[in-house]
Scaffold this active site. Structure first.
Site, PDB file in Angstrom:
ATOM      1  N   HIS A  41       4.453   3.805  -5.400  1.00  0.00           N
ATOM      2  CA  HIS A  41       5.223   4.568  -6.395  1.00  0.00           C
ATOM      3  C   HIS A  41       4.922   4.043  -7.792  1.00  0.00           C
ATOM      4  O   HIS A  41       5.433   3.003  -8.209  1.00  0.00           O
ATOM      5  CB  HIS A  41       6.722   4.479  -6.121  1.00  0.00           C
ATOM      6  CG  HIS A  41       7.513   5.511  -6.873  1.00  0.00           C
ATOM      7  ND1 HIS A  41       8.063   6.616  -6.260  1.00  0.00           N
ATOM      8  CD2 HIS A  41       7.840   5.610  -8.182  1.00  0.00           C
ATOM      9  CE1 HIS A  41       8.707   7.353  -7.163  1.00  0.00           C
ATOM     10  NE2 HIS A  41       8.579   6.749  -8.343  1.00  0.00           N
ATOM     11  N   HIS A  43       3.676   5.787 -11.967  1.00  0.00           N
ATOM     12  CA  HIS A  43       3.418   6.969 -12.795  1.00  0.00           C
ATOM     13  C   HIS A  43       2.286   6.638 -13.759  1.00  0.00           C
ATOM     14  O   HIS A  43       1.946   5.465 -13.964  1.00  0.00           O
ATOM     15  CB  HIS A  43       4.665   7.351 -13.599  1.00  0.00           C
ATOM     16  CG  HIS A  43       5.908   7.472 -12.781  1.00  0.00           C
ATOM     17  ND1 HIS A  43       6.178   8.559 -11.975  1.00  0.00           N
ATOM     18  CD2 HIS A  43       6.963   6.626 -12.638  1.00  0.00           C
ATOM     19  CE1 HIS A  43       7.351   8.381 -11.371  1.00  0.00           C
ATOM     20  NE2 HIS A  43       7.841   7.218 -11.753  1.00  0.00           N
ATOM     21  N   HIS A 191      13.548   5.045  -4.104  1.00  0.00           N
ATOM     22  CA  HIS A 191      14.319   3.942  -4.688  1.00  0.00           C
ATOM     23  C   HIS A 191      15.626   3.654  -3.947  1.00  0.00           C
ATOM     24  O   HIS A 191      16.683   3.447  -4.564  1.00  0.00           O
ATOM     25  CB  HIS A 191      14.615   4.236  -6.152  1.00  0.00           C
ATOM     26  CG  HIS A 191      13.404   4.564  -6.977  1.00  0.00           C
ATOM     27  ND1 HIS A 191      12.181   3.954  -6.792  1.00  0.00           N
ATOM     28  CD2 HIS A 191      13.230   5.461  -7.991  1.00  0.00           C
ATOM     29  CE1 HIS A 191      11.313   4.458  -7.679  1.00  0.00           C
ATOM     30  NE2 HIS A 191      11.914   5.368  -8.387  1.00  0.00           N
ATOM     31  N   ASP A 261       7.002   1.087  -9.255  1.00  0.00           N
ATOM     32  CA  ASP A 261       7.574   2.077 -10.176  1.00  0.00           C
ATOM     33  C   ASP A 261       7.038   1.889 -11.598  1.00  0.00           C
ATOM     34  O   ASP A 261       7.655   2.345 -12.551  1.00  0.00           O
ATOM     35  CB  ASP A 261       9.104   2.045 -10.158  1.00  0.00           C
ATOM     36  CG  ASP A 261       9.727   3.284 -10.803  1.00  0.00           C
ATOM     37  OD1 ASP A 261       9.069   4.338 -10.816  1.00  0.00           O
ATOM     38  OD2 ASP A 261      10.865   3.186 -11.304  1.00  0.00           O
ATOM     39  N   ASN A 266      12.847   5.328 -18.017  1.00  0.00           N
ATOM     40  CA  ASN A 266      14.301   5.537 -17.922  1.00  0.00           C
ATOM     41  C   ASN A 266      15.007   4.343 -17.298  1.00  0.00           C
ATOM     42  O   ASN A 266      15.788   4.475 -16.359  1.00  0.00           O
ATOM     43  CB  ASN A 266      14.613   6.813 -17.121  1.00  0.00           C
ATOM     44  CG  ASN A 266      14.178   8.066 -17.846  1.00  0.00           C
ATOM     45  OD1 ASN A 266      14.564   8.304 -18.988  1.00  0.00           O
ATOM     46  ND2 ASN A 266      13.346   8.870 -17.199  1.00  0.00           N
TER      47      ASN A 266
END
Length: 306
Positions: A41, A43, A191, A261, A266
């Site tokens: 995971h 981005h 998550h 992540d 955020n």
């Protein structure tokens, strides 16, 4: 069935200063990861001059391009990866597609699509290395999804060999769980369901997540120890998050995957990815569990070609 509405932006994207979401020089972990360890995971953001950000995004990140991600993985000892399309880029999946193409079959993708996406586009994404589509049920994120439409999409996902990935607030586990059980494809929960780790394993939200995983169609990402327990200080950082991740892995060793992540959008703070890797020694305290979490389970779920 419920629709979870996203909050509207209160400032225009043009007025948003870029936010640094990741450490430029994270620590080097002491834990040596197994060969072909998968970060399931992450981005990628930008570069914005080539891959513009979505107009309805709720923040503007600094560029976090594929080259920075690849360098991070070399430092951490990660050999495989799954890149998840971010709402920052919306339904324009080109930024992930570009990174997957550069990853030489060691990088795969998870797309964002509208529920009425055309079959031809699903087939194109699958051929480009996308293994799933993701839907958000988070009130702080614009573009949240309608469960009726999501479930109607899942038979079409099955045809192209994709699964469903969902991101939701912890309280929604009680209403969304029974609905997601009707999916025609496996469901991956992001998550750890965003539970509050300070409430421990007996809290209703975590108990519902744990019970839902008895259904073999469900998988969980034991990523986000830093999101559900935002306390990086002390000799055992994120101790409450680690405890819940370890319990899930011990209970369902064949249906857990892990991710950093990166670059941590955020968030309440900027995590150190080296610290997150070292926490794996506490989440998966035996070589066999670590191999399941980082190698065997990702291979089974995502089907890497190399």
């Amino acid at each position: 069935m419920p629709t979870i509405n996203g909050m509207k932006d209160t400032i225009t994207p043009a007025s948003m200063p870029p936010i640094l979401t990741y450490k430029v020089n994270p620590g080097t972990p002491t834990l040596k990861l197994p060969a072909l360890a998968c970060d399931s995971h992450v981005h990628v953001f930008g570069p914005a001059v080539r891959f513009p950000f979505a107009e309805n995004r709720n923040f503007t990140p600094v560029d976090a391009p594929k080259e920075t991600l690849f360098a991070l993985h070399r430092k951490l000892g990660v050999g495989r990866c799954v890149i998840v399309q971010s709402l920052t880029h919306g339904f324009d999946n080109r930024v992930v597609e570009d990174a997957v193409a550069a990853g030489e079959e060691r990088y795969l993708g998870v797309a964002l699509v509208p529920p009425n996406v055309a079959d031809a586009e699903l087939q194109r994404l699958a051929a480009a290395g996308f293994r799933a589509v993701r839907f958000n049920f988070m009130t702080h994120l614009a573009g949240s999804s309608n469960m009726d439409e999501v479930l109607a999409l899942t038979p079409r996902l099955k045809v192209v060999g994709m699964h469903l990935q969902v991101h939701f607030e912890s309280s929604l586990i009680h209403s969304l769980g029974p609905l997601l059980s009707r999916s025609a494809v496996p469901v991956v929960i992001d998550h750890m369901g965003r539970v509050d780790a300070s409430l421990g394993a007996d809290q209703p939200d975590f108990a519902a997540l744990h019970a839902l995983l008895k259904n073999p169609m469900f998988y969980v990402k034991v990523s986000g120890i830093d999101r559900i327990d935002p306390h990086p200080q002390g000799p055992q950082p994120y101790a409450n998050g680690v405890a819940l991740a370890r319990l899930l892995l011990q209970s369902y060793p064949d249906r857990c995957v892990w991710g950093t992540d990166w670059p941590h959008p955020n968030h309440t703070h900027v995590p150190d990815d080296g610290v997150l890797v070292d926490a794996l020694a506490r989440i998966a305290p035996t070589p066999s569990l670590l191999d399941k979490l980082l190698v065997q389970n990702p291979q089974s779920l995502y089907r890497f070609a190399s």
